[in-house]
Write an enzyme that holds these catalytic residues in place. Structure first.
Site, PDB file in Angstrom:
ATOM      1  N   LYS A 274       0.528   4.441   2.664  1.00  0.00           N
ATOM      2  CA  LYS A 274       0.595   4.307   4.109  1.00  0.00           C
ATOM      3  C   LYS A 274       1.679   5.229   4.658  1.00  0.00           C
ATOM      4  O   LYS A 274       2.768   5.334   4.085  1.00  0.00           O
ATOM      5  CB  LYS A 274       0.881   2.864   4.509  1.00  0.00           C
ATOM      6  CG  LYS A 274      -0.252   1.893   4.222  1.00  0.00           C
ATOM      7  CD  LYS A 274      -0.160   0.666   5.102  1.00  0.00           C
ATOM      8  CE  LYS A 274      -0.472   1.029   6.554  1.00  0.00           C
ATOM      9  NZ  LYS A 274      -0.468  -0.147   7.428  1.00  0.00           N
TER      10      LYS A 274
ATOM     11  N   GLU B 211       0.848  -1.195   0.000  1.00  0.00           N
ATOM     12  CA  GLU B 211       0.000   0.000   0.000  1.00  0.00           C
ATOM     13  C   GLU B 211       0.885   1.247   0.000  1.00  0.00           C
ATOM     14  O   GLU B 211       1.497   1.593   1.004  1.00  0.00           O
ATOM     15  CB  GLU B 211      -0.923  -0.008   1.217  1.00  0.00           C
ATOM     16  CG  GLU B 211      -1.865  -1.204   1.242  1.00  0.00           C
ATOM     17  CD  GLU B 211      -2.632  -1.320   2.536  1.00  0.00           C
ATOM     18  OE1 GLU B 211      -3.551  -0.518   2.774  1.00  0.00           O
ATOM     19  OE2 GLU B 211      -2.296  -2.219   3.336  1.00  0.00           O
TER      20      GLU B 211
ATOM     21  N   GLU C 135       6.251  -0.056   6.135  1.00  0.00           N
ATOM     22  CA  GLU C 135       4.797   0.035   6.275  1.00  0.00           C
ATOM     23  C   GLU C 135       4.086  -0.114   4.937  1.00  0.00           C
ATOM     24  O   GLU C 135       2.936  -0.550   4.877  1.00  0.00           O
ATOM     25  CB  GLU C 135       4.411   1.370   6.905  1.00  0.00           C
ATOM     26  CG  GLU C 135       4.809   1.532   8.361  1.00  0.00           C
ATOM     27  CD  GLU C 135       3.931   0.710   9.292  1.00  0.00           C
ATOM     28  OE1 GLU C 135       2.751   0.487   8.944  1.00  0.00           O
ATOM     29  OE2 GLU C 135       4.415   0.284  10.341  1.00  0.00           O
TER      30      GLU C 135
END
Length: 388
Positions: free
Chosen positions: A315, A312, A321
């Site tokens: 993020k 993602e 992350e």
């Protein structure tokens, strides 16, 4: 998912623990669930209908989202894929009013059931380790009101209510039999978010990488129970169970809402690599395929949701992350899990082909279709640990 440290909290009472037991159903049932977290913090992710195709290609029937996105809930109608939704932390203050909770369930849950198989509501996420500890006081009333609303609307037979916490709520986790909750927290949810990666990243000189990744190692023996642990995940799961037992709740089922390993990180994020992510997943997959339980729960399998389905890109935080996905946004694998051959799939595809020595080994006594299905399911299973 977060690596934030535990913030000191006001004293709580055991009612939260009891609520988790009551709202989560039979805690003694055998766990065979395999699921994956479907995060949406990216600007290049496939549409929900394509995600459904990807999940089907993997024979995955359970997922969790971090909100109640109506586009996703509508798309998942008649898909036969179970979905757990999440009430965002910032919404909890509104749910102190029973009427507001009833309205929330009536508008966010009721319109989609039973076509969409909503099986759970997570009330907040990691509130015990959130930097804003003021929300803790809102969680129990919100859980009560949401459950009452489900009962009032006749939906409680479909939907369970709980709240996930990270393993930062443990005051002690080593050895496992010494597991106990921090004095600020006298209760814990049945669902936990846990990452062995964080423990290794913070202490790479003290924690053997093989112990974290399920590779062969000497392990450790709990001096109190004489149980032997050759990996951190099993030790941490049992630490939670022992901590619960100290509160009087024995034989409790520990469920894992999140766990995973990043395939990429910043310079200081030791251990974040495709090789380690693949090793973590592959080794755990084989153990779960063998039907292993933890040393203290040999006959119980864990209910686990891997974090996450996709990388993602939006993020916040360090590079890691953004790189917990086992897939890239286009549906291709983010790293090689170590099979001899594996087709590259896309979010539009309807099937994935696997071939490996493990497949050949389990073909004895089973049909090819049975073994293929079980192996694909096992690949997605990942489990636990936040602190060492």
């Amino acid at each position: 998912m977060t690596s934030r440290t535990f913030t000191r909290l006001p004293n709580l009472i055991t009612v939260l623990f009891l609520l988790s037991l009551v709202f989560s159903g039979n805690i003694l049932r055998s766990v065979t669930s395999l699921g994956i977290n479907y995060g949406q913090v990216g600007n290049n992710l496939p549409s929900p209908d394509k995600v459904i195709n990807l999940l089907r290609s993997l024979r995955i029937t359970k997922t969790r989202i971090y909100d109640t996105n109506p586009q996703i809930l509508r798309a998942f109608a008649n898909s036969n894929i179970e979905i757990i939704v999440t009430i965002e932390n910032q919404v909890l203050t509104l749910l102190q009013d029973p009427q507001q909770a009833l309205q929330w369930v009536d508008s966010h849950i009721k319109p989609y059931i039973p076509a969409t198989r909503i099986t759970g509501i997570m009330v907040g996420n990691e509130l015990f380790t959130d930097e804003d500890s003021s929300l803790i006081g809102y969680m129990v009333p919100a859980m009560i009101n949401i459950h009452k609303a489900l009962v009032q609307l006749g939906l409680d037979r479909y939907v369970q209510v709980s709240s996930p916490s990270s393993l930062a709520v443990l005051a002690e986790s080593y050895p496992p039999s010494a597991g106990s909750f921090k004095p600020e927290v006298s209760s814990i949810s049945l669902w936990i978010n846990a990452y062995p990666y964080f423990a290794y990243k913070d202490n790479p000189d003290k924690i053997p990488i093989d112990y974290v990744l399920f590779n062969r190692n000497v392990g450790m023996t709990d001096p109190n129970t004489r149980l032997h642990y050759d990996n951190m995940m099993y030790a941490q799961v049992d630490a939670v169970a022992f901590a619960a037992a100290k509160l009087g709740y024995r034989n409790i089922e520990v469920r894992v809402a999140e766990t995973g390993w990043p395939s990429k990180g910043d310079a200081g994020e030791v251990g974040a690599s495709p090789a380690n992510a693949a090793t973590y997943n592959r080794n755990l997959m084989m153990r779960q395929f063998a039907g292993e339980g933890t040393p203290a729960r040999r006959n119980s399998r864990l209910d686990v949701y891997i974090f996450a389905l996709f990388n993602e890109d939006m993020k916040p935080g360090p590079t890691s992350e953004k790189n917990y996905g086992i897939f890239r946004p286009d549906g291709s694998l983010a790293y090689n899990l170590g099979f001899s051959t594996m087709s590259t799939t896309t979010a539009n595809s309807e099937s994935v082909t696997y071939s490996s020595s493990a497949t050949k080994a389990v073909n004895k006594g089973k049909t090819t279709l049975e073994c293929w299905t079980i192996l694909v399911l096992a690949m997605i299973q990942v489990v636990i640990s936040r602190l060492f």
